[in-house]
Design an enzyme around this catalytic site. Structure first.
Site, PDB file in Angstrom:
ATOM      1  CG  HIS A 313      -2.087   0.927   1.093  1.00 15.43           C
ATOM      2  ND1 HIS A 313      -2.011   2.283   1.319  1.00 15.43           N
ATOM      3  CD2 HIS A 313      -3.354   0.674   0.702  1.00 15.43           C
ATOM      4  CE1 HIS A 313      -3.213   2.814   1.087  1.00 15.43           C
ATOM      5  NE2 HIS A 313      -4.035   1.873   0.711  1.00 15.43           N
ATOM      6  CG  ASP A 370      -8.371  -4.350  -2.974  1.00 11.56           C
ATOM      7  OD1 ASP A 370      -7.580  -3.434  -3.248  1.00 11.56           O
ATOM      8  OD2 ASP A 370      -9.598  -4.199  -2.965  1.00 11.56           O
TER       9      ASP A 370
HETATM   10  C1  SDX Z   1      -6.222   0.056  -3.007  1.00  6.21           C
HETATM   11  O1  SDX Z   1      -4.379   4.497  -2.128  1.00  6.21           O
HETATM   12  C2  SDX Z   1      -5.340   3.931  -1.474  1.00  6.21           C
HETATM   13  O2  SDX Z   1      -5.740   4.338  -0.411  1.00  6.21           O
HETATM   14  C3  SDX Z   1      -5.929   2.726  -2.200  1.00  6.21           C
HETATM   15  C4  SDX Z   1      -6.950   1.900  -1.456  1.00  6.21           C
HETATM   16  C5  SDX Z   1      -8.229   2.691  -1.213  1.00  6.21           C
HETATM   17  O3  SDX Z   1      -8.947   2.333  -0.272  1.00  6.21           O
HETATM   18  O4  SDX Z   1      -8.546   3.586  -2.047  1.00  6.21           O
HETATM   19  O5  SDX Z   1      -6.401   1.458  -0.230  1.00  6.21           O
HETATM   20  C6  SDX Z   1      -7.364   0.672  -2.286  1.00  6.21           C
HETATM   21  O6  SDX Z   1      -5.967   0.415  -4.142  1.00  6.21           O
HETATM   22  C7  SDX Z   1      -5.364  -0.933  -2.283  1.00  6.21           C
HETATM   23  C8  SDX Z   1      -4.167  -1.423  -3.142  1.00  6.21           C
HETATM   24  C9  SDX Z   1      -4.658  -2.517  -4.094  1.00  6.21           C
HETATM   25  N1  SDX Z   1      -3.573  -2.920  -5.010  1.00  6.21           N
HETATM   26  C10 SDX Z   1      -2.931  -4.076  -4.885  1.00  6.21           C
HETATM   27  O7  SDX Z   1      -3.105  -4.860  -3.959  1.00  6.21           O
HETATM   28  C11 SDX Z   1      -1.939  -4.367  -6.019  1.00  6.21           C
HETATM   29  C12 SDX Z   1      -0.653  -4.918  -5.428  1.00  6.21           C
HETATM   30  N2  SDX Z   1       0.003  -3.857  -4.698  1.00  6.21           N
HETATM   31  C13 SDX Z   1       0.997  -3.087  -5.392  1.00  6.21           C
HETATM   32  O8  SDX Z   1       0.945  -3.016  -6.760  1.00  6.21           O
HETATM   33  C14 SDX Z   1       1.491  -1.853  -4.652  1.00  6.21           C
HETATM   34  O9  SDX Z   1       1.750  -2.249  -3.375  1.00  6.21           O
HETATM   35  C15 SDX Z   1       0.607  -0.619  -4.657  1.00  6.21           C
HETATM   36  C16 SDX Z   1       0.195  -0.233  -6.018  1.00  6.21           C
HETATM   37  C17 SDX Z   1      -0.592  -0.843  -3.805  1.00  6.21           C
HETATM   38  C18 SDX Z   1       1.433   0.513  -4.026  1.00  6.21           C
HETATM   39  O10 SDX Z   1       2.452   0.779  -4.906  1.00  6.21           O
HETATM   40  P1  SDX Z   1       3.601   1.855  -4.540  1.00  6.21           P
HETATM   41  O11 SDX Z   1       3.289   2.619  -3.320  1.00  6.21           O
HETATM   42  O12 SDX Z   1       3.910   2.617  -5.799  1.00  6.21           O
HETATM   43  O13 SDX Z   1       4.785   0.917  -4.143  1.00  6.21           O
HETATM   44  P2  SDX Z   1       5.897   0.407  -5.160  1.00  6.21           P
HETATM   45  O14 SDX Z   1       5.261  -0.173  -6.364  1.00  6.21           O
HETATM   46  O15 SDX Z   1       6.899   1.496  -5.337  1.00  6.21           O
HETATM   47  O16 SDX Z   1       6.526  -0.814  -4.313  1.00  6.21           O
HETATM   48  C19 SDX Z   1       7.624  -0.604  -3.440  1.00  6.21           C
HETATM   49  C20 SDX Z   1       8.407  -1.924  -3.545  1.00  6.21           C
HETATM   50  C21 SDX Z   1       8.794  -2.270  -4.990  1.00  6.21           C
HETATM   51  O17 SDX Z   1       9.937  -3.084  -4.891  1.00  6.21           O
HETATM   52  P3  SDX Z   1      11.428  -2.365  -5.031  1.00  6.21           P
HETATM   53  O18 SDX Z   1      11.392  -1.513  -6.279  1.00  6.21           O
HETATM   54  O19 SDX Z   1      11.582  -1.544  -3.760  1.00  6.21           O
HETATM   55  O20 SDX Z   1      12.405  -3.515  -5.114  1.00  6.21           O
HETATM   56  O21 SDX Z   1       7.584  -3.021  -3.099  1.00  6.21           O
HETATM   57  C22 SDX Z   1       7.359  -3.908  -4.192  1.00  6.21           C
HETATM   58  C23 SDX Z   1       7.677  -3.152  -5.459  1.00  6.21           C
HETATM   59  O22 SDX Z   1       8.088  -4.049  -6.477  1.00  6.21           O
HETATM   60  N3  SDX Z   1       5.939  -4.285  -4.114  1.00  6.21           N
HETATM   61  C24 SDX Z   1       5.468  -5.518  -4.314  1.00  6.21           C
HETATM   62  C25 SDX Z   1       4.090  -5.431  -4.074  1.00  6.21           C
HETATM   63  N4  SDX Z   1       3.761  -4.169  -3.771  1.00  6.21           N
HETATM   64  C26 SDX Z   1       4.911  -3.463  -3.804  1.00  6.21           C
HETATM   65  N5  SDX Z   1       6.094  -6.682  -4.657  1.00  6.21           N
HETATM   66  C27 SDX Z   1       5.303  -7.776  -4.755  1.00  6.21           C
HETATM   67  N6  SDX Z   1       3.957  -7.781  -4.541  1.00  6.21           N
HETATM   68  C28 SDX Z   1       3.325  -6.624  -4.199  1.00  6.21           C
HETATM   69  N7  SDX Z   1       2.015  -6.613  -3.992  1.00  6.21           N
END
Ligand code: SDX
Length: 436
Positions: A313, A370
């Protein structure tokens, strides 16, 4: 409707920026919970500098009095009330009123609001043909986005405060009807009209699952579970879809158009679309025995696009309080409905492994809203492609409250970010003949 923002305490603090021998002192704004921000309004005029922050991870777009999240502590409050208390004691329509008006409703206010919503649940008779024009296999999210945008064609009076009030009632009342009709259209069943004798979530379940040729009794425990799911999704400060609603509304586009844009943003798999992705991920793991470890290895592999959907998140760097509430609710619903909890077992197993794995722990990746919601939706009999529509039903009052707050903010202006240009320098036009 009290959506005034209390004057934020201007702190004596300032932050100085020195660049190219020029220094500027910028005011620091402190919020109710001691969050602090540098107000950069004067930055460009004083230094020529702008800021850049891809994905706005460190940028506050507004001051808001609606929702507070502490991502480190896993705190979520709507208008100051902890989500845990609202989930246990409130109802969705009461929370909708709270988000929009800023205070819990009195008995009369809630009674009047419930009555207004109840008597506006029907769609104009011509609206039924709208669905007929769309393919049966259309995903219901673009159907809902288009239907909400089309509502504006039925209510075209210019926006006044009373009109805004009527629009709010119509949206909250008709969204469940639009959602249920998009489902019925996709399975070739006749639309079931809303019933004024039913409560808000009972009505939705009845429109979804009742058929003219049989009786359908709404299970009150399942209706209460849907109410809980809608409460948990009702608002979440400046997330992607809410920022979209604010952005579109800032051009003075009407509320229907702004909400339609929010629905489209929510559909994205990184945002509200994640709940559908979680179930599809769990089903893939269930189909390939023992593939949880293989899947987690892919999710950790930088060269693989797979992610552990429902994990991570932008704000929560600890357990999403909504996920904790939903995890508890899963068992109750599964027991009540008497379906297998295979997907729940896989989800809990994935969580257990991930929360001991340094990749997830070091990046502070925890289950978000989710991760467990899809297990409950599936137990309720909601089809997977309707999961994000359920998120839409819940988020609607939050979008409305945020849109109203933006429009009524004394500093209101159209949102128009700047950029840093990195394209070609000036160059002369080359005639076609000379381009080879
Ligand atoms: C919602 O914003 C809100 O409030 C949203 C929400 C709401 O109520 O409106 O809470 C609802 O959208 C919840 C999120 C639902 N999405 C997912 O579950 C999809 C999976 N999650 C990710 O794609 C990610 O965690 C996000 C999109 C939620 C957040 O992305 P960020 O903040 O841009 O984080 P990032 O992509 O920069 O990740 C940081 C690191 C990265 O690795 P490094 O580059 O540091 O090596 O963490 C890794 C990412 O690759 N990472 C994951 C991951 N989420 C982040 N790796 C594997 N699986 C994951 N789920």
């Amino acid at each position: 409707m009290t959506t005034d923002l209390k004057e934020q305490k201007q702190t004596a603090d300032t932050a100085s920026i020195t660049f190219n021998g020029k220094s500027v002192s910028l005011p620091v704004v402190r919020g109710t919970e001691a969050e602090t921000a540098i107000d950069i309004e004067k930055l460009r005029s004083s230094t020529g500098l702008i800021t850049i922050d891809p994905g706005y991870g460190n940028t506050g777009s507004c001051k808001s009095a609606i929702t507070f999240i502490d991502g480190e502590k896993g705190i979520l409050r709507y208008r100051g009330y902890p989500i845990e208390e609202l989930a246990a004691k409130s109802t969705f329509l009461e929370v909708a009123w709270l988000l929009i008006h800023g205070e819990l409703p009195t008995k009369d206010e809630l009674g009047g609001f419930t009555k207004d919503v109840t008597i506006h649940t029907m769609l104009h008779q011509d609206f039924g043909r709208f669905f007929d024009a769309l393919p049966k296999d259309a995903h219901p999210m673009p159907v809902c986005a288009a239907a909400v945008g089309a509502l504006a064609t039925y209510y075209q009076k210019p926006e006044s405060d009373q009109q805004a009030h009527d629009t709010i009632i119509r949206l909250i009342a008709k969204m469940p009807t639009i959602a249920a009709y998009s489902y019925k259209h996709s399975i070739g069943q006749p639309f079931i009209y809303p019933q004024n004798r039913l409560g808000y979530t009972e009505n939705f379940l009845n429109m979804m699952f009742s058929v003219p040729c049989d009786t359908y009794e709404v299970d009150p425990v399942l209706a209460r579970t849907v109410d809980l799911l809608l409460i948990l999704h009702a608002d979440h400060e400046q997330n992607c879809s809410t920022s979209t609603v604010r952005m579109v509304g800032s051009s003075m586009a009407n509320l229907y158009a702004s909400i339609a844009a929010g629905i489209s943003a929510l559909w994205g798999p990184l945002h509200g679309g994640a709940n559908q992705q979680v179930i599809e991920m769990l089903e893939r793991i269930a189909a390939e025995e023992g593939s949880a470890d293989r899947f987690l290895a892919k999710a950790k592999d930088k060269n693989d696009t797979a992610r552990l959907m429902g994990f991570g998140h932008r704000v929560y760097k600890s357990y999403d309080p909504r996920a904790a509430i939903l995890k508890k609710a899963c068992n109750q619903v599964i027991e009540r409905v008497g379906v297998s909890s295979r997907l729940l077992e896989i989800a809990m197993n994935l969580e257990e492994i991930a929360l001991k794995d340094d990749y997830f722990v070091s990046r502070k990746l925890y289950p978000n809203v989710d991760f467990y919601s899809g297990v409950i939706y599936q137990a309720l009999g909601i089809p997977v492609n309707m999961f994000t529509v359920m998120f839409t039903l819940g988020r609607l009052p939050g979008w409305i409250a945020q849109w109203l707050e933006m429009r009524r903010d004394k500093d209101f202006r159209i949102s128009r970010p700047r950029q840093i240009y990195v394209g070609s320098p000036k160059r002369p036009y080359v005639p076609l003949a000379a381009r080879g």
